[in-house]
Design a protein around this motif. Structure first.
Motif, PDB file in Angstrom:
ATOM      1  N   TRP A 146       0.615  -1.563  -0.134  1.00  0.00           N
ATOM      2  CA  TRP A 146       0.099  -0.589   0.034  1.00  0.00           C
ATOM      3  C   TRP A 146       0.743   1.488  -0.366  1.00  0.00           C
ATOM      4  O   TRP A 146       0.943   2.280  -0.392  1.00  0.00           O
ATOM      5  N   ASN A 147       1.811   1.898   0.891  1.00  0.00           N
ATOM      6  CA  ASN A 147       2.654   2.745   1.347  1.00  0.00           C
ATOM      7  C   ASN A 147       3.378   2.836  -0.276  1.00  0.00           C
ATOM      8  O   ASN A 147       3.439   3.443  -0.889  1.00  0.00           O
ATOM      9  N   ALA A 166       0.037   5.542  -1.224  1.00  0.00           N
ATOM     10  CA  ALA A 166       0.392   6.481  -0.531  1.00  0.00           C
ATOM     11  C   ALA A 166       0.743   7.921  -1.420  1.00  0.00           C
ATOM     12  O   ALA A 166       0.410   9.037  -0.472  1.00  0.00           O
ATOM     13  N   SER A 167       1.728   8.228  -2.192  1.00  0.00           N
ATOM     14  CA  SER A 167       1.508   8.959  -3.138  1.00  0.00           C
ATOM     15  C   SER A 167       0.036   9.331  -3.483  1.00  0.00           C
ATOM     16  O   SER A 167      -0.002  10.650  -4.009  1.00  0.00           O
ATOM     17  N   ILE A 226      -3.241   9.324  -2.157  1.00  0.00           N
ATOM     18  CA  ILE A 226      -3.359  10.040  -1.299  1.00  0.00           C
ATOM     19  C   ILE A 226      -4.198  11.254  -1.413  1.00  0.00           C
ATOM     20  O   ILE A 226      -2.970  12.231  -1.607  1.00  0.00           O
ATOM     21  N   GLY A 227      -5.038  11.852  -1.452  1.00  0.00           N
ATOM     22  CA  GLY A 227      -5.299  13.254  -0.952  1.00  0.00           C
ATOM     23  C   GLY A 227      -5.838  13.599  -2.993  1.00  0.00           C
ATOM     24  O   GLY A 227      -5.804  14.858  -3.300  1.00  0.00           O
ATOM     25  N   ARG A 228      -4.702  12.771  -3.669  1.00  0.00           N
ATOM     26  CA  ARG A 228      -5.413  13.324  -5.204  1.00  0.00           C
ATOM     27  C   ARG A 228      -6.922  11.694  -5.795  1.00  0.00           C
ATOM     28  O   ARG A 228      -7.950  12.429  -6.310  1.00  0.00           O
ATOM     29  N   LEU A 260      -8.096   0.339   1.568  1.00  0.00           N
ATOM     30  CA  LEU A 260      -7.642   0.531   2.519  1.00  0.00           C
ATOM     31  C   LEU A 260      -6.933  -0.525   2.295  1.00  0.00           C
ATOM     32  O   LEU A 260      -6.845  -1.546   1.705  1.00  0.00           O
TER      33      LEU A 260
END
Lengths: 104, 423
Positions: free
Chosen positions: B348-349, B353-354, B356-358, B363
């Protein structure tokens, strides 16, 4: 919390509700991770914490919050300040978060 | 206070995914080999617990499955949890390569009864484990914060240094027999240091970090955990020395009793952590880690009863059942549970991770096939209990049959873990 830009604190909070803790499946606002919001001209300063020091999601959540807020109109600078004082406590969670985690 | 800015996040805490993932996947492969091998080899333990095939199987578990998984997890989690960086990532790659080759040679040496493979593999394992331990000790000791988990890991890494050297000595003694009649005493010390010191303290230390984190179990004090750490580090070397140097029986009973109390103390503290949790629903991956201390309690109580009432000789069926409960039920199941949490986190990371917010990202639990994990949980636990009974009753056919659900569970978990890479 101050408010000197066209964006309001409520809008900032609403935007931060799209940033999820991928382990718990809850957003960082309902988890009670946001301690303070300061708005000044085109800058937003967020004081926040994480559920535990050394949380492996440290970078992902912080950068996700930063990226989300930069998409708000009029916001050019985002400062995310992480604090452990006071440490996060489950009592900070919203009722919705408590229900989701099964202990409301 | 820390400031997170896009250009200045915890420098160096992120390591290339392939380092921990290679070790974690190698560990998963070893678990499958162990599961299948146990069906055919475990009955041999009744007649000769030190038979070479049995030793090959045991080292597939201890050096293969568990230690590879722990190494992979520690390379990833220690820098993140302690907000520090690995001192020498290229060294870690060298270490990993030496270790993987060493374990393959060592286990092959046991299996095919080849002393050259045993000696060369054992030497590589000692070198690689030493590199790993020194590297991680330096990383931990230079970190800005050293919580309870770090203290457990420091101790466990020291035991790792000791146990691999004891193991190499025992392996070389196979060929040259320089230890004479005292060889079995070295074996006892090797068992105590390896199982209790290296694997046990690592599992306990990691539990003190992961259980509060995954279950939101916040407590005001870790004093009990620190107290247990002291008791464990008094009793483990005490027991290893008493057994290894043939100390008086009273001393063995005393330090063994203290060790048993400390381990039961951990089970009690684990239960307290669970009671304090705010996340009521325990997901299926966590269920493995939650069930594991139950087997620790069972194993300690059974072992204590054997000693107190003189129920069995060394390496007799009841001791084998006890060892199985501790090894597979506690250590194995803890590793299995944490593996199914850590691999999704790593992937996931790396992958999401990059984002998130886009965009909407999955999960962690979306990366695991939950029905498969649930089936594996029940197969594993049913098999472990059945196997312990079969060993205690010394029934070879039942031992082989009980090993089948455990093997199936390990295969399912390995498939699930590999599947994370493709979801």
């Amino acid at each position: 919390m101050s408010q000197t830009t066209q964006v309001t604190e409520a809008e900032v909070l609403e935007a931060l509700k799209t940033v999820y803790d991928p382990e718990l499946g809850l957003d960082i606002v309902n988890l009670g991770l946001i301690y303070a919001i300061e708005l000044h001209e085109d800058t937003v300063h967020i004081l926040m914490t994480l559920t535990t020091p050394g949380c492996p999601m440290h970078d992902a959540i912080g950068v996700g919050a930063e990226r989300t807020l930069k998409q708000l109109p009029g916001i050019n600078h985002v400062e995310i300040e992480l604090t452990w004082d006071p440490p996060w406590d489950p009592s900070r969670m919203s009722q919705a978060a408590r229900v989701a985690l099964g202990f409301a | 206070m820390e400031t997170i800015a896009s250009s200045a996040r915890q420098p160096g805490t992120t390591i290339p995914l392939r380092l921990p993932l290679s070790l974690l996947l190698s560990g998963a492969i070893a678990s499958v080999l162990l599961g299948i091998g146990a069906i055919f080899v475990l009955p041999e333990a009744l007649t000769d617990p030190q038979a070479l095939h049995v030793l090959a199987l045991v080292h597939t578990a201890t050096l293969g499955w568990w230690t590879m998984t722990i190494m992979g997890a520690m390379y990833q989690l220690v820098p993140v949890v302690l907000v520090t960086r690995l001192r020498a990532v290229p060294l870690a790659y060298c270490q990993m390569l030496l270790y993987l080759i060493g374990v393959v040679l060592l286990v092959s040496g046991f299996w095919f009864n080849r002393i050259a493979l045993l000696a060369s593999g054992g030497t590589l394992v000692v070198v690689a484990a030493t590199l790993f331990a020194v590297h991680l000790l330096e990383t931990i000791l230079l970190a800005p914060r050293r919580p309870l988990t770090a203290a457990y890991l420091v101790a466990s890494l020291v035991y790792l240094l000791v146990v691999v050297n004891l193991g190499l000595t025992a392996a070389l003694n196979f060929r040259w027999g320089f230890l004479g009649a005292s060889a079995y005493r070295l074996l006892f010390a090797h068992l105590v240091v390896g199982l209790g010191g290296w694997l046990g303290l690592t599992v306990i230390g990691v539990s003190y970090k992961l259980v509060p984190m995954f279950a939101l179990a916040h407590r005001s004090s870790e004093r009990f955990g620190w107290g247990l750490l002291i008791l464990l580090n008094l009793s483990l070397p005490g027991l290893a020395l008493s057994l290894g140097l043939a100390g008086p029986a009273g001393m063995v009973d005393l330090v063994g009793g203290v060790l048993a109390l400390a381990l039961l103390g951990f089970v009690y503290d684990f239960w307290r952590m669970l009671r304090a949790r705010r996340k009521q629903t325990i997901d299926v991956m966590q269920r493995f880690a939650v069930a594991a201390p139950g087997y620790l309690a069972l194993g300690v109580l059974l072992g204590s009863a054997i000693v107190a009432f003189h129920l069995d000789d060394a390496f007799g069926p009841l001791w084998l059942a006890t060892a199985y409960l501790l090894l597979m039920g506690w250590i194995g199941q803890s590793v299995l549970g944490n593996l199914q949490k850590i691999v999704p986190f790593l992937v996931w990371n790396q992958r999401y991770a990059s984002r998130i917010g886009r965009e909407k990202v999955p999960l962690l639990r979306d990366l695991i096939h939950l029905p498969t994990a649930r089936l594996a949980f029940w197969l594993f636990n049913g098999g472990i209990l059945a196997e312990a009974v079969a060993l205690a009753l010394a029934q070879p056919l039942a031992i082989s049959l009980a090993a089948i659900p455990v093997a199936l569970a390990l295969i399912l978990c390995a498939i699930n873990i590999v599947g994370v890479l493709y979801r």
